[in-house]
Scaffold this motif. Structure first.
Motif, PDB file in Angstrom:
ATOM      1  N   UNK A  49      -4.816   8.529  -2.610  1.00  0.00           N
ATOM      2  CA  UNK A  49      -4.002   7.476  -2.006  1.00  0.00           C
ATOM      3  C   UNK A  49      -4.773   6.526  -1.078  1.00  0.00           C
ATOM      4  N   UNK A  50      -5.554   7.015  -0.108  1.00  0.00           N
ATOM      5  CA  UNK A  50      -6.145   6.044   0.822  1.00  0.00           C
ATOM      6  C   UNK A  50      -7.105   5.061   0.157  1.00  0.00           C
ATOM      7  N   UNK A  51      -7.834   5.489  -0.856  1.00  0.00           N
ATOM      8  CA  UNK A  51      -8.859   4.639  -1.449  1.00  0.00           C
ATOM      9  C   UNK A  51      -8.381   3.876  -2.683  1.00  0.00           C
ATOM     10  N   UNK A  52      -7.242   4.196  -3.221  1.00  0.00           N
ATOM     11  CA  UNK A  52      -6.890   3.679  -4.550  1.00  0.00           C
ATOM     12  C   UNK A  52      -6.126   2.368  -4.561  1.00  0.00           C
ATOM     13  N   UNK A  53      -5.657   1.893  -3.398  1.00  0.00           N
ATOM     14  CA  UNK A  53      -4.848   0.666  -3.342  1.00  0.00           C
ATOM     15  C   UNK A  53      -3.663   0.749  -4.299  1.00  0.00           C
ATOM     16  N   UNK A  54      -2.974   1.872  -4.289  1.00  0.00           N
ATOM     17  CA  UNK A  54      -1.842   2.100  -5.179  1.00  0.00           C
ATOM     18  C   UNK A  54      -0.693   1.161  -4.832  1.00  0.00           C
ATOM     19  N   UNK A  55      -0.146   0.499  -5.850  1.00  0.00           N
ATOM     20  CA  UNK A  55       0.955  -0.440  -5.660  1.00  0.00           C
ATOM     21  C   UNK A  55       2.008  -0.181  -6.725  1.00  0.00           C
ATOM     22  N   UNK A  56       3.260  -0.102  -6.312  1.00  0.00           N
ATOM     23  CA  UNK A  56       4.386   0.103  -7.229  1.00  0.00           C
ATOM     24  C   UNK A  56       5.298  -1.113  -7.141  1.00  0.00           C
ATOM     25  N   UNK A  57       5.449  -1.824  -8.247  1.00  0.00           N
ATOM     26  CA  UNK A  57       6.351  -2.972  -8.314  1.00  0.00           C
ATOM     27  C   UNK A  57       7.508  -2.619  -9.237  1.00  0.00           C
ATOM     28  N   UNK A  58       8.724  -2.798  -8.731  1.00  0.00           N
ATOM     29  CA  UNK A  58       9.930  -2.556  -9.530  1.00  0.00           C
ATOM     30  C   UNK A  58      10.739  -3.842  -9.531  1.00  0.00           C
ATOM     31  N   UNK A  59      11.094  -4.329 -10.712  1.00  0.00           N
ATOM     32  CA  UNK A  59      11.880  -5.562 -10.803  1.00  0.00           C
ATOM     33  C   UNK A  59      13.338  -5.239 -11.112  1.00  0.00           C
ATOM     34  N   UNK A  60      14.204  -6.203 -10.907  1.00  0.00           N
ATOM     35  CA  UNK A  60      15.648  -6.035 -11.082  1.00  0.00           C
ATOM     36  C   UNK A  60      15.998  -5.519 -12.470  1.00  0.00           C
ATOM     37  N   UNK A  61      15.279  -5.960 -13.490  1.00  0.00           N
ATOM     38  CA  UNK A  61      15.600  -5.548 -14.859  1.00  0.00           C
ATOM     39  C   UNK A  61      15.126  -4.127 -15.181  1.00  0.00           C
ATOM     40  N   UNK A  62      14.536  -3.431 -14.206  1.00  0.00           N
ATOM     41  CA  UNK A  62      14.097  -2.050 -14.408  1.00  0.00           C
ATOM     42  C   UNK A  62      12.650  -1.917 -14.847  1.00  0.00           C
ATOM     43  N   UNK A  63      11.909  -3.003 -14.875  1.00  0.00           N
ATOM     44  CA  UNK A  63      10.489  -2.968 -15.251  1.00  0.00           C
ATOM     45  C   UNK A  63       9.683  -2.420 -14.077  1.00  0.00           C
ATOM     46  N   UNK A  64       8.863  -1.402 -14.356  1.00  0.00           N
ATOM     47  CA  UNK A  64       8.024  -0.773 -13.339  1.00  0.00           C
ATOM     48  C   UNK A  64       6.566  -1.016 -13.695  1.00  0.00           C
ATOM     49  N   UNK A  65       5.783  -1.446 -12.709  1.00  0.00           N
ATOM     50  CA  UNK A  65       4.342  -1.591 -12.905  1.00  0.00           C
ATOM     51  C   UNK A  65       3.635  -0.925 -11.739  1.00  0.00           C
TER      52      UNK A  65
END
Length: 149
Positions: free
Chosen positions: A54-70
């Motif tokens: 976690x500290x080094x990976x720059x993990x990002x979770x984006x969730x959009x209204x239509x249910x798309x997860x990136x």
């Protein structure tokens, strides 16, 4: 596949798109395996991210209204491998260092403001996201039925 009550079964695998080092890890523990669960109010999903710290990976979770997860991040070499850079691995079984991305769709619409991610030490990302609900307008006159927006 449907079940007796007419809802879709969660047994079918969602299409998952891998890119970067997630795609390059041919013989590694699978990066990006996804489990999706559902309750009345929310979806919960778990994503396997072995080798991600976690500290080094720059993990990002984006969730959009239509249910798309990136999910995006960066796998970095460990201090052990960096300190022993004179050694070349004979076998590359873990995901190589570099940027990665995992994306998939949840079964329905969600509220992207109500997302609760937890990254476990085991390399599992667990996320709860509330389903999208249509607010009901409150009428100004008592006894008048409310209409949905």
């Amino acid at each position: 596949m449907t079940v007796a009550d007419g809802t879709k079964s969660m047994e079918s695998k969602p299409p998952i798109v891998l890119s970067g080092t997630a795609l390059d890890a041919k013989h590694a523990p699978p990066l990006g395996l996804v489990d999706i669960g559902e309750s009345k109010q929310a979806y919960i999903f778990r994503v396997s991210l072995p080798g991600v710290c976690k500290p080094q990976c720059n993990l990002k979770v984006d969730v959009s209204v239509d249910g798309r997860v990136e999910i995006t991040g960066n796998i970095q070499d460990s201090e052990f491998m960096t300190n022993h850079n004179k050694c070349k691995p004979k076998v590359q079984q873990l995901a190589p260092s570099g940027k990665f991305s995992v994306s998939f769709n949840l079964p329905g619409r969600v509220d992207p403001r109500l997302v609760s991610p937890t990254f476990r030490k085991t390399g599992i990302l667990e996320v709860v996201v509330m389903k999208h609900t249509i607010p009901v307008k409150q009428s100004s006159a008592p006894g008048t039925p409310a209409l949905a927006s």
